[in-house]
Motif scaffolding. Structure first.
Motif, PDB file in Angstrom:
ATOM      1  N   GLN A   1      -5.184  12.198  -5.352  1.00 62.17           N
ATOM      2  CA  GLN A   1      -5.225  12.754  -6.710  1.00 62.17           C
ATOM      3  C   GLN A   1      -4.259  11.996  -7.624  1.00 62.17           C
ATOM      4  OE1 GLN A   1      -4.260  16.843  -5.877  1.00 62.17           O
ATOM      5  NE2 GLN A   1      -6.392  17.485  -5.722  1.00 62.17           N
ATOM      6  N   VAL A   2      -3.074  11.684  -7.107  1.00 61.20           N
ATOM      7  CA  VAL A   2      -2.099  10.935  -7.898  1.00 61.20           C
ATOM      8  C   VAL A   2      -2.624   9.531  -8.198  1.00 61.20           C
ATOM      9  CG1 VAL A   2       0.241   9.991  -7.934  1.00 61.20           C
ATOM     10  CG2 VAL A   2      -0.171  12.263  -6.972  1.00 61.20           C
ATOM     11  N   LEU A   3      -3.273   8.917  -7.213  1.00 66.62           N
ATOM     12  CA  LEU A   3      -3.858   7.597  -7.432  1.00 66.62           C
ATOM     13  C   LEU A   3      -4.910   7.650  -8.538  1.00 66.62           C
ATOM     14  CD1 LEU A   3      -4.234   4.613  -6.464  1.00 66.62           C
ATOM     15  CD2 LEU A   3      -6.014   5.495  -4.928  1.00 66.62           C
ATOM     16  N   GLY A   4      -5.769   8.658  -8.495  1.00 67.78           N
ATOM     17  CA  GLY A   4      -6.819   8.775  -9.496  1.00 67.78           C
ATOM     18  C   GLY A   4      -6.291   9.120 -10.876  1.00 67.78           C
ATOM     19  N   LYS A   5      -5.175   9.824 -10.922  1.00 65.59           N
ATOM     20  CA  LYS A   5      -4.599  10.203 -12.217  1.00 65.59           C
ATOM     21  C   LYS A   5      -4.120   8.985 -13.004  1.00 65.59           C
ATOM     22  CE  LYS A   5      -1.399  13.621 -14.169  1.00 65.59           C
ATOM     23  NZ  LYS A   5      -0.412  14.674 -13.862  1.00 65.59           N
ATOM     24  N   GLY A   6      -3.627   7.963 -12.290  1.00 60.26           N
ATOM     25  CA  GLY A   6      -3.334   6.689 -12.932  1.00 60.26           C
ATOM     26  C   GLY A   6      -1.991   6.554 -13.610  1.00 60.26           C
ATOM     27  N   GLU A   7      -1.081   7.529 -13.455  1.00 59.26           N
ATOM     28  CA  GLU A   7       0.233   7.405 -14.088  1.00 59.26           C
ATOM     29  C   GLU A   7       0.995   6.189 -13.565  1.00 59.26           C
ATOM     30  OE1 GLU A   7       1.912   9.063 -16.444  1.00 59.26           O
ATOM     31  OE2 GLU A   7       0.235  10.385 -16.920  1.00 59.26           O
ATOM     32  N   TRP A   8       0.733   5.815 -12.315  1.00 56.85           N
ATOM     33  CA  TRP A   8       1.437   4.686 -11.713  1.00 56.85           C
ATOM     34  C   TRP A   8       1.144   3.376 -12.431  1.00 56.85           C
ATOM     35  CZ3 TRP A   8      -1.782   0.866  -9.857  1.00 56.85           C
ATOM     36  CH2 TRP A   8      -3.111   1.219  -9.672  1.00 56.85           C
TER      37      TRP A   8
END
Length: 501
Positions: free
Chosen positions: A338-345
């Motif tokens: 989910q964090v990967l898909g959110k794209g904040e990185w």
């Protein structure tokens, strides 16, 4: 005088006679293949260069799966080994990972958030332990669900025992999860630093004073303390689970903090109220709210400091059953996706940071692909004669895996010395025996996480707690005080050089 004669295996050779022709393979008359010379006819001429092997489609699929699985396993093993050894690659790294031996005077007020759900067996003792902190200025907020009378009762009893320190907040939202509970309590937090603990945590009474000093010394926005699972003899997989935590908090998190990209831990993490207000708390839709907060703060340039002193680590237990462990690991993996898909990185300032982020957050996919390819590879190796080149590639992961196992042996010995636990021969045997099954388990959890994510199943699967870690000896009796000399030798894998390699 007659010339000497020479005897050979092919007959008698006399002086002056002509030698026999050298036996060089000659092209056959029918244009067929000649050993070491290739095809003789125009139809079989072999030009210099690479030629694809004549495999069937099934062989291509099977051999390719074996090669891909080998490469992925090698990459994961080498990167894991590098991160595990970060704290010991130089003496400066090792010395820089601990809290200060002499903390500075307190300068901050703390709010400690303790969410609990169906955890009446462990929450009361945790709240009592937190109330024993030697810090002069802190409050504790216990968050319970409106549909959980058992946990609510235990929390209110603890609040009655410590009326000046503990208050209870009731979460009436539905469905419930941890980030929702934290966000609810954050609205009434009065401290300028907010810390998070789980309902089963055993917290050292000096922890807040040391964390306060760390904030002052480093001007940090976040301080991540150490967490350690303790009950390594409970089951075949608990030993590996314990070592995972040991290397993660003792070494790997320090590497991520130094790289300025860090997925925070779920507890014993302290964030300034200013940063939490900026981020609007935790992402209530994410199954790895700790990782997500760390990624967002890293992308915004927040300063994160990690400190690990064995004397004051927060003690926890491994999940009570294999099913609980599977659900916990699935939730973490799905949260990473989910964090990967959110794209904040993608907002991280350097390519190196973005590379680390992408690699770490895609680890569930890598483990899932490897998990699917491993059975195919094993069946292929057992039933089909594998080409030599493919067979050699399949053995490449063995080298870093053996080194990894040796590091785990040393880590287990140091864990025993540090925490006053006697490590027996059968524990080392379980460490070796559990290597392959545990890797298969990790792959299974990753496959399950991918499956749930594709089906958009985002429900929170809770991990049960029984307090098994509280059977361990008291903290103060099992570790050396901060700053005191340690009788145990340094780990065998600590490099002699002072330069990081």
């Amino acid at each position: 005088m007659s010339a000497p004669t020479t005897h050979s295996t092919t007959g008698l050779l006399t002086a002056g006679s002509a030698p026999h022709p050298i036996l060089t393979p000659q092209p056959s008359d029918d244009g067929s293949y000649v050993p070491n010379r290739g095809g003789a006819g125009l139809g079989h001429a072999v030009a210099g260069g690479f030629h694809l092997p004549a495999w069937t489609p099934g062989e291509w699929i099977g051999y390719s799966a074996l090669v891909v699985a080998s490469i992925l396993l090698t990459a994961v093993a080498i990167s894991t080994l590098w991160w595990m050894l970060h704290a010991w690659r130089s003496r400066d790294n090792l010395d820089g990972t601990t809290f200060s031996a002499t903390p500075l005077p307190a300068r901050h007020r703390f709010t400690l958030l303790v969410p609990g759900r169906h955890e009446e067996d462990v929450l009361g003792q945790t709240l009592d332990r937190l109330a024993e902190q030697d810090h002069p200025d802190f409050e504790i907020i216990a968050i319970v669900g409106h549909d959980d009378p058992g946990t609510d009762r235990v929390a209110r009893e603890a609040a009655a025992r410590h009326p000046d320190l503990i208050r209870v907040v009731v979460d009436e939202t539905s469905p419930k999860n941890k980030p929702k509970a934290l966000n609810l309590a954050l609205q009434t937090a009065t401290g300028d630093i907010v810390g998070v603990f789980d309902a089963e945590d055993e917290v050292h009474p000096r922890l807040l004073s040391l964390v306060d000093s760390r904030f002052t010394e480093t001007d940090a926005d976040v301080v991540q303390g150490g967490v350690q699972l303790m009950n390594f003899r409970t089951s075949w997989w608990s030993l590996r689970n314990v070592l995972e935590y040991y290397f993660w908090f003792r070494s790997r998190l320090h590497f991520h903090a130094k790289s300025k990209f860090i997925p925070l831990g779920g507890n014993t993490v302290f964030v300034t109220k200013e940063r939490l207000d900026w981020s609007e708390g935790w992402d209530a839709s994410c199954l790895a709210e700790d990782c997500e907060l760390g990624v967002r703060l890293s992308s915004a340039g927040a300063k994160v400091v990690v400190a690990y002193s064995p004397e004051v680590v927060t003690r926890e237990e491994t999940p009570g059953s294999f099913t609980s462990l599977l659900k916990q690991r699935t939730r973490w993996n799905q949260g990473f996706m989910q964090v990967l898909g959110k794209g904040e990185w993608k907002k991280l300032p350097t390519m190196k940071q973005r590379f680390y982020a992408r690699y770490l957050l895609t680890m569930p996919f890598i483990q899932a692909i490897t998990g699917l390819l491993i059975p195919v590879s094993v069946i292929l190796m057992l039933t089909v004669k594998v080409p030599t080149g493919v067979a050699l590639i399949s053995f490449i992961p063995l080298a870093p895996t053996l080194v990894l196992l040796a590091v785990e042996f040393t880590g287990l010995a140091e864990f025993g010395r540090t925490y006053g636990e006697k490590v027996r021969a059968r524990d080392y045997f379980r460490l070796v025996w559990g290597l392959i099954p545990y890797q298969i388990f990790l792959a299974l959890a990753a496959v399950r996480a991918v499956y749930r994510q594709l089906r958009q199943q985002n429900g929170w699967e809770k991990t049960e707690h029984t307090g098994a870690h509280r059977d361990a000896p008291a903290q103060d009796a099992t570790v050396t005080p901060i700053g005191a000399a340690r009788p145990a030798p340094e780990p065998a894998f600590l490099m002699a050089s002072g330069d990081e390699r």
